[in-house]
Design an enzyme around this catalytic site. Structure first.
Site, PDB file in Angstrom:
ATOM      1  N   THR A   7      40.714 -49.132  -1.578  1.00 21.94           N
ATOM      2  CA  THR A   7      41.993 -48.938  -1.240  1.00 21.94           C
ATOM      3  C   THR A   7      42.763 -50.109  -0.670  1.00 21.94           C
ATOM      4  O   THR A   7      42.015 -50.334   0.736  1.00 21.94           O
ATOM      5  CB  THR A   7      42.932 -47.655  -1.130  1.00 21.94           C
ATOM      6  OG1 THR A   7      44.636 -48.205  -1.569  1.00 21.94           O
ATOM      7  CG2 THR A   7      42.745 -47.274   0.499  1.00 21.94           C
ATOM      8  N   HIS A  63      33.501 -34.475   6.040  1.00 22.32           N
ATOM      9  CA  HIS A  63      32.964 -34.032   7.344  1.00 22.32           C
ATOM     10  C   HIS A  63      32.030 -33.268   6.835  1.00 22.32           C
ATOM     11  O   HIS A  63      30.989 -32.647   7.258  1.00 22.32           O
ATOM     12  CB  HIS A  63      33.965 -33.871   8.260  1.00 22.32           C
ATOM     13  CG  HIS A  63      32.997 -33.890   9.863  1.00 22.32           C
ATOM     14  ND1 HIS A  63      31.652 -34.592   9.772  1.00 22.32           N
ATOM     15  CD2 HIS A  63      33.381 -34.878  11.387  1.00 22.32           C
ATOM     16  CE1 HIS A  63      31.665 -34.773  11.581  1.00 22.32           C
ATOM     17  NE2 HIS A  63      32.405 -34.222  12.120  1.00 22.32           N
TER      18      HIS A  63
END
Length: 473
Positions: free
Chosen positions: A385, A442
């Site tokens: 983006t 994560h």
């Protein structure tokens, strides 16, 4: 004889579409393939072309109405021809008993970006506390059932005499799937009962959904449930229903934050070499290929190469399994006046700069013109983006599910930076720089994994010769 215009199925998992705008009026002449109306679905906004030339005789659904696929939307005929009163369209008849094989797989296990529009809208209203308006023809419970089950499940429940509000749903946001209904029937030892299918509850049009006197959502919460109201009774506010694409985006972003363990790392990237090469080549490139040479193809090229070397960033999580994607399909976020779309450049690692530039510019232009096909915004494995075009220094983008990482590009501009020569002497130089921020999940990606990936991108952009552009200057 009049030609029926039906609601098209814009992808295998799409069960309905919302008519956002009629582009012609009843009585207007239309040509075959002329845009007739605009729709918004869970996948894409699109213009629907006329299936025939003639005059728009009648419209069955106004703007704001949500219509199931294959249902009659309008009729086109010869000038002066009168609509056939009470004549059912073949498409409507076929839609009464939709193919379970075609419709149910999507109903049973919708992906994050394939949730039915009603489900997304309901989930988002719950998240932001948007008040629900009273409806004369349906209760809140009936509306919830309609939004949290597919047409096939509702038809099956009606045939078996089952109240879907009493069935526990295991789908996303509590959606009742066919398996849930079958398990419920087996648990009660029910035998199928012959019944007339119940009519679908009334779907209020967009104008009807705008509350004249709204009741704050806090009044509708369960005791003890924490909620901060968006407004209070008597407050001077204006309430506007979310567009379909905004509802989908909002629900998807909330789902992503609830799903992935988001961490963001920011790198300062030297774009000086890219800027020089681009400046020399852009005029000749445009003349030779008829398309602009922006910074994005260089970034896509570097990202695709880095993903190939670091496959953990080009993956997804399925329960306790890691799904490594063999294809590198880059999603590119495109900001539109009415929302955000993420078309996909497929097999980006197999394209050179020319191919990447053409693909990116074509997808962006067709996204703005509402010409994208549903499959062109599906299947991305990593997203880029670029809020930097609006002046953003850097950001912390939200992962586009079911991916595990997204790269945000900050504004590309000249900055003073400290450089060190071969003798260890420090000087201040003016370089073209940008902050790249990568958000990663994560649960799968560790900080070292993200850093190795970003260092590969950084090195490619700072040191690559981009020799394929030499012919353009």
């Amino acid at each position: 004889m009049a030609t029926d215009v039906i609601m098209p199925q814009m992808g295998e998992s799409i069960a309905e579409g919302t008519i956002t705008r009629w582009l012609v009026k009843v009585g207007d002449k239309v040509e075959r393939d002329q845009p007739l109306f605009e729709i918004s679905t869970d996948k894409v906004d699109a213009e629907i072309p006329s299936p025939a030339s003639g005059v728009l005789l009648e419209v069955m659904h106004e703007e704001g109405a949500t219509v199931e696929v294959n249902q009659l939307v309008a009729r086109i005929g010869a000038e002066g021809e009168k609509p056939a009163a009470g004549e059912p369209a073949e498409a409507e008849t076929a839609a009464e008993a939709p193919s379970e094989a075609a419709a149910e797989p999507a109903a049973e296990q919708p992906a994050a970006d394939e949730q039915p529009s009603g489900e997304r809208a309901a989930a988002e209203r719950e998240a932001v506390g948007e008040p629900r308006e009273p409806a004369e023809e349906e209760s809140d419970e009936a509306e919830r059932v309609r939004r949290f089950s597919s047409p096939v499940v509702r038809k099956m429940a009606a045939e078996h005499g089952v109240d879907l509000s009493r069935v526990e749903g295991t789908g996303i946001h509590g959606r009742v799937t066919r398996r849930d209904l079958e398990a419920h029937l087996e648990g009660e030892g029910r035998q199928p009962e012959a019944r007339e299918p119940e009519a679908a509850p009334h779907q209020p049009a967009a104008a009807e959904r705008q509350p004249a006197t709204a009741v704050p959502a806090a009044a509708k919460r369960q005791p003890g449930e924490f909620h901060v109201p968006a407004y209070t009774a008597g407050e001077n506010v204006e309430i506007e229903p979310m567009s379909r694409i905004r509802q989908i985006t909002a629900a998807h972003m909330r789902y992503s934050k609830d799903t992935s363990a988001h961490v963001t790392t920011v790198f300062h990237i030297d774009m000086s070499r890219v800027a020089r090469v681009r400046q020399r080549a852009k005029a000749g490139f445009h003349k030779a290929h008829g398309t602009k040479l922006t910074f994005m193809p260089f970034i896509f090229k570097a990202v695709a190469a880095a993903l190939k070397a670091h496959p953990k960033l080009n993956a997804a999580i399925d329960g306790t399994d890691i799904v490594y994607k063999k294809d590198i399909n880059l999603g590119m976020a495109v900001a539109l006046d009415w929302g955000l779309l993420v078309p996909v450049i497929r097999n980006a690692d197999q394209l050179n700069l020319v191919g990447l530039a053409k693909a990116a510019n074509d997808l962006a232009e067709r996204a703005r013109a509402k010409k994208l096909k549903p499959e062109e915004i599906q299947g991305g494995t990593f997203t880029v983006t670029n809020p930097g075009v609006f002046g953003t220094l850097f950001g912390t983008p939200i992962i586009n599910q079911p991916q595990v990482a997204i790269l945000g590009i900050g504004t590309i501009e000249k900055r003073p930076v400290v450089t060190t020569d071969a003798d260890g002497n420090d000087t201040i130089a003016i370089k073209t720089m940008s902050y790249f921020g990568i958000s990663y999940d994560h649960r799968l990606v560790d900080g070292a994994d993200a850093d190795h990936f970003m260092n590969a991108v950084k090195k490619a952009l700072a040191e690559e010769s981009w020799s394929e552009l030499e012919a353009f200057g």
